[in-house]
Design a protein around this motif. Structure first.
Motif, PDB file in Angstrom:
ATOM      1  N   SER A  46       0.856  -1.189   0.000  1.00  0.00           N
ATOM      2  CA  SER A  46       0.000   0.000   0.000  1.00  0.00           C
ATOM      3  C   SER A  46       0.888   1.234   0.000  1.00  0.00           C
ATOM      4  O   SER A  46       1.947   1.250   0.632  1.00  0.00           O
ATOM      5  CB  SER A  46      -0.892   0.025   1.242  1.00  0.00           C
ATOM      6  N   ILE A  47       0.421   2.254  -0.691  1.00  0.00           N
ATOM      7  CA  ILE A  47       1.165   3.512  -0.723  1.00  0.00           C
ATOM      8  C   ILE A  47       1.023   4.186   0.638  1.00  0.00           C
ATOM      9  O   ILE A  47      -0.092   4.457   1.083  1.00  0.00           O
ATOM     10  CB  ILE A  47       0.624   4.449  -1.832  1.00  0.00           C
ATOM     11  N   PRO A  48       2.130   4.465   1.319  1.00  0.00           N
ATOM     12  CA  PRO A  48       2.039   5.117   2.627  1.00  0.00           C
ATOM     13  C   PRO A  48       1.580   6.578   2.493  1.00  0.00           C
ATOM     14  O   PRO A  48       1.827   7.238   1.481  1.00  0.00           O
ATOM     15  CB  PRO A  48       3.468   5.066   3.170  1.00  0.00           C
ATOM     16  N   ARG A  49       0.925   7.050   3.525  1.00  0.00           N
ATOM     17  CA  ARG A  49       0.436   8.434   3.548  1.00  0.00           C
ATOM     18  C   ARG A  49       1.580   9.434   3.361  1.00  0.00           C
ATOM     19  O   ARG A  49       1.422  10.471   2.734  1.00  0.00           O
ATOM     20  CB  ARG A  49      -0.299   8.704   4.856  1.00  0.00           C
ATOM     21  N   ALA A  50       2.754   9.094   3.866  1.00  0.00           N
ATOM     22  CA  ALA A  50       3.912   9.994   3.738  1.00  0.00           C
ATOM     23  C   ALA A  50       4.240  10.277   2.272  1.00  0.00           C
ATOM     24  O   ALA A  50       4.728  11.351   1.939  1.00  0.00           O
ATOM     25  CB  ALA A  50       5.127   9.405   4.453  1.00  0.00           C
ATOM     26  N   PHE A  51       3.974   9.311   1.375  1.00  0.00           N
ATOM     27  CA  PHE A  51       4.232   9.538  -0.048  1.00  0.00           C
ATOM     28  C   PHE A  51       3.277  10.587  -0.619  1.00  0.00           C
ATOM     29  O   PHE A  51       3.643  11.322  -1.534  1.00  0.00           O
ATOM     30  CB  PHE A  51       4.128   8.232  -0.833  1.00  0.00           C
ATOM     31  N   TRP A  52       2.057  10.624  -0.104  1.00  0.00           N
ATOM     32  CA  TRP A  52       1.112  11.664  -0.540  1.00  0.00           C
ATOM     33  C   TRP A  52       1.645  13.041  -0.131  1.00  0.00           C
ATOM     34  O   TRP A  52       1.637  13.980  -0.916  1.00  0.00           O
ATOM     35  CB  TRP A  52      -0.272  11.428   0.081  1.00  0.00           C
ATOM     36  N   TYR A  53       2.085  13.129   1.115  1.00  0.00           N
ATOM     37  CA  TYR A  53       2.632  14.404   1.595  1.00  0.00           C
ATOM     38  C   TYR A  53       3.890  14.804   0.822  1.00  0.00           C
ATOM     39  O   TYR A  53       4.065  15.968   0.472  1.00  0.00           O
ATOM     40  CB  TYR A  53       2.942  14.334   3.091  1.00  0.00           C
ATOM     41  N   SER A  54       4.755  13.814   0.564  1.00  0.00           N
ATOM     42  CA  SER A  54       5.991  14.131  -0.165  1.00  0.00           C
ATOM     43  C   SER A  54       5.680  14.610  -1.580  1.00  0.00           C
ATOM     44  O   SER A  54       6.400  15.458  -2.121  1.00  0.00           O
ATOM     45  CB  SER A  54       6.931  12.922  -0.193  1.00  0.00           C
ATOM     46  N   THR A  55       4.615  14.100  -2.169  1.00  0.00           N
ATOM     47  CA  THR A  55       4.210  14.552  -3.502  1.00  0.00           C
ATOM     48  C   THR A  55       3.811  16.020  -3.460  1.00  0.00           C
ATOM     49  O   THR A  55       4.218  16.813  -4.324  1.00  0.00           O
ATOM     50  CB  THR A  55       3.052  13.683  -4.036  1.00  0.00           C
ATOM     51  N   GLY A  56       3.037  16.400  -2.455  1.00  0.00           N
ATOM     52  CA  GLY A  56       2.664  17.808  -2.298  1.00  0.00           C
ATOM     53  C   GLY A  56       3.879  18.697  -2.086  1.00  0.00           C
ATOM     54  O   GLY A  56       3.985  19.792  -2.668  1.00  0.00           O
ATOM     55  N   TRP A  99      11.658   8.823   3.352  1.00  0.00           N
ATOM     56  CA  TRP A  99      12.251   7.925   4.348  1.00  0.00           C
ATOM     57  C   TRP A  99      11.169   7.376   5.284  1.00  0.00           C
ATOM     58  O   TRP A  99      11.125   6.174   5.566  1.00  0.00           O
ATOM     59  CB  TRP A  99      13.333   8.666   5.141  1.00  0.00           C
ATOM     60  N   ILE A 100      10.293   8.254   5.739  1.00  0.00           N
ATOM     61  CA  ILE A 100       9.193   7.829   6.611  1.00  0.00           C
ATOM     62  C   ILE A 100       8.293   6.829   5.880  1.00  0.00           C
ATOM     63  O   ILE A 100       7.873   5.814   6.451  1.00  0.00           O
ATOM     64  CB  ILE A 100       8.388   9.063   7.100  1.00  0.00           C
ATOM     65  N   GLY A 101       8.008   7.107   4.606  1.00  0.00           N
ATOM     66  CA  GLY A 101       7.180   6.193   3.815  1.00  0.00           C
ATOM     67  C   GLY A 101       7.828   4.835   3.642  1.00  0.00           C
ATOM     68  O   GLY A 101       7.177   3.791   3.795  1.00  0.00           O
ATOM     69  N   PHE A 102       9.127   4.840   3.342  1.00  0.00           N
ATOM     70  CA  PHE A 102       9.835   3.571   3.182  1.00  0.00           C
ATOM     71  C   PHE A 102       9.878   2.793   4.490  1.00  0.00           C
ATOM     72  O   PHE A 102       9.766   1.572   4.503  1.00  0.00           O
ATOM     73  CB  PHE A 102      11.261   3.794   2.667  1.00  0.00           C
ATOM     74  N   LYS A 103      10.056   3.509   5.601  1.00  0.00           N
ATOM     75  CA  LYS A 103      10.064   2.846   6.916  1.00  0.00           C
ATOM     76  C   LYS A 103       8.719   2.174   7.180  1.00  0.00           C
ATOM     77  O   LYS A 103       8.657   1.063   7.694  1.00  0.00           O
ATOM     78  CB  LYS A 103      10.351   3.889   8.013  1.00  0.00           C
ATOM     79  N   ASN A 107       8.236  -1.711   7.789  1.00  0.00           N
ATOM     80  CA  ASN A 107       7.617  -2.185   9.032  1.00  0.00           C
ATOM     81  C   ASN A 107       6.373  -3.033   8.776  1.00  0.00           C
ATOM     82  O   ASN A 107       5.960  -3.796   9.641  1.00  0.00           O
ATOM     83  CB  ASN A 107       7.285  -1.014   9.951  1.00  0.00           C
ATOM     84  N   SER A 108       5.775  -2.893   7.578  1.00  0.00           N
ATOM     85  CA  SER A 108       4.611  -3.720   7.254  1.00  0.00           C
ATOM     86  C   SER A 108       5.022  -5.100   6.746  1.00  0.00           C
ATOM     87  O   SER A 108       4.175  -5.923   6.413  1.00  0.00           O
ATOM     88  CB  SER A 108       3.727  -3.020   6.207  1.00  0.00           C
ATOM     89  N   GLY A 109       6.333  -5.366   6.697  1.00  0.00           N
ATOM     90  CA  GLY A 109       6.814  -6.685   6.306  1.00  0.00           C
ATOM     91  C   GLY A 109       7.300  -6.775   4.869  1.00  0.00           C
ATOM     92  O   GLY A 109       7.736  -7.842   4.440  1.00  0.00           O
ATOM     93  N   ILE A 110       7.212  -5.688   4.122  1.00  0.00           N
ATOM     94  CA  ILE A 110       7.702  -5.695   2.743  1.00  0.00           C
ATOM     95  C   ILE A 110       9.168  -5.270   2.788  1.00  0.00           C
ATOM     96  O   ILE A 110       9.482  -4.113   3.022  1.00  0.00           O
ATOM     97  CB  ILE A 110       6.895  -4.726   1.841  1.00  0.00           C
ATOM     98  N   THR A 111      10.050  -6.251   2.610  1.00  0.00           N
ATOM     99  CA  THR A 111      11.489  -5.976   2.664  1.00  0.00           C
ATOM    100  C   THR A 111      12.103  -6.285   1.296  1.00  0.00           C
ATOM    101  O   THR A 111      11.381  -6.534   0.331  1.00  0.00           O
ATOM    102  CB  THR A 111      12.167  -6.824   3.752  1.00  0.00           C
ATOM    103  N   LEU A 112      13.396  -6.294   1.228  1.00  0.00           N
ATOM    104  CA  LEU A 112      14.072  -6.588  -0.038  1.00  0.00           C
ATOM    105  C   LEU A 112      14.168  -8.091  -0.324  1.00  0.00           C
ATOM    106  O   LEU A 112      14.615  -8.493  -1.387  1.00  0.00           O
ATOM    107  CB  LEU A 112      15.470  -5.964  -0.056  1.00  0.00           C
ATOM    108  N   GLY A 118       7.066  -4.447  -3.641  1.00  0.00           N
ATOM    109  CA  GLY A 118       7.809  -3.655  -2.672  1.00  0.00           C
ATOM    110  C   GLY A 118       9.279  -3.546  -3.029  1.00  0.00           C
ATOM    111  O   GLY A 118       9.893  -2.489  -2.910  1.00  0.00           O
ATOM    112  N   GLN A 119       9.841  -4.656  -3.498  1.00  0.00           N
ATOM    113  CA  GLN A 119      11.249  -4.647  -3.879  1.00  0.00           C
ATOM    114  C   GLN A 119      11.482  -3.689  -5.054  1.00  0.00           C
ATOM    115  O   GLN A 119      12.462  -2.951  -5.076  1.00  0.00           O
ATOM    116  CB  GLN A 119      11.727  -6.057  -4.239  1.00  0.00           C
TER     117      GLN A 119
END
Length: 184
Positions: A46-56, A99-103, A107-112, A118-119
């Protein structure tokens, strides 16, 4: 009547060639995402809310860099200094929000590890973040030059180059954001 042909500045030409290369790289990566998304074990995110803010924030920084260019061309140096400073801060804020969005995604379990969207997101958006960091370095250089001494020569080419590059990374992020929103 002898008309001179309008020539593009060599630095602008070089920038456009580099931007074309970057477009090709991201086109290849997003195409690979589309091809691989039907692979077994593909995970979505899911797209994190922080990505919406970073877009603005990124959109706002495009406005401020354009205003800075206009101020420089009009020789309004105090306004230029303020706007180039604001643009640099907005660039740093963009990276912080990313960075906050990636974190959040991590944290939701999507890692490399494994295979999935996610990768690809980490790689594609991470490469974009590196390009933004390069832009921030250029903004810092403009910032230092703006405050270092009295401007004796009003050459707008460096600011025009920075503005073009910054608008490019902005448009690239909008493309990537829409891409990841629409393609699961």
């Amino acid at each position: 009547m002898n008309e001179q042909r309008k020539k593009i500045h060599p630095h602008k030409f070089t920038l456009w060639v580099a931007l074309g290369s970057i477009v090709m790289m991201f086109a290849g990566l997003t195409s690979a995402y589309i091809v691989k998304r039907d692979a077994p074990g593909w995970t979505t995110f899911s797209i994190p809310r922080a990505f919406w803010y970073s877009t603005g924030v990124m959109l706002l920084s495009s406005v401020t860099v354009q205003m800075a260019l206009k101020a420089f061309k009009e020789r309004e140096m105090m306004r230029y200094r303020n706007l180039i400073t604001l643009t640099a801060f907005l660039g740093v804020a963009f990276v912080g929000l990313q960075w906050i969005g990636f974190k959040s995604i991590w944290n939701s379990g999507i890692t490399l590890k494994g295979s999935g969207g996610g990768q690809f997101l980490y790689i594609i958006a991470g490469l974009h973040a590196l390009h933004v960091l390069g832009g921030i370095v250029a903004l810092i250089i403009l910032f230092i030059k703006a405050f270092a001494s009295k401007v004796r020569r009003y050459d707008s080419i460096p600011i025009e180059l920075m503005s073009t590059y910054w608008h490019f990374v902005d448009l690239l992020w909008i493309y990537l954001f829409i891409f990841f929103m629409g393609i699961k």
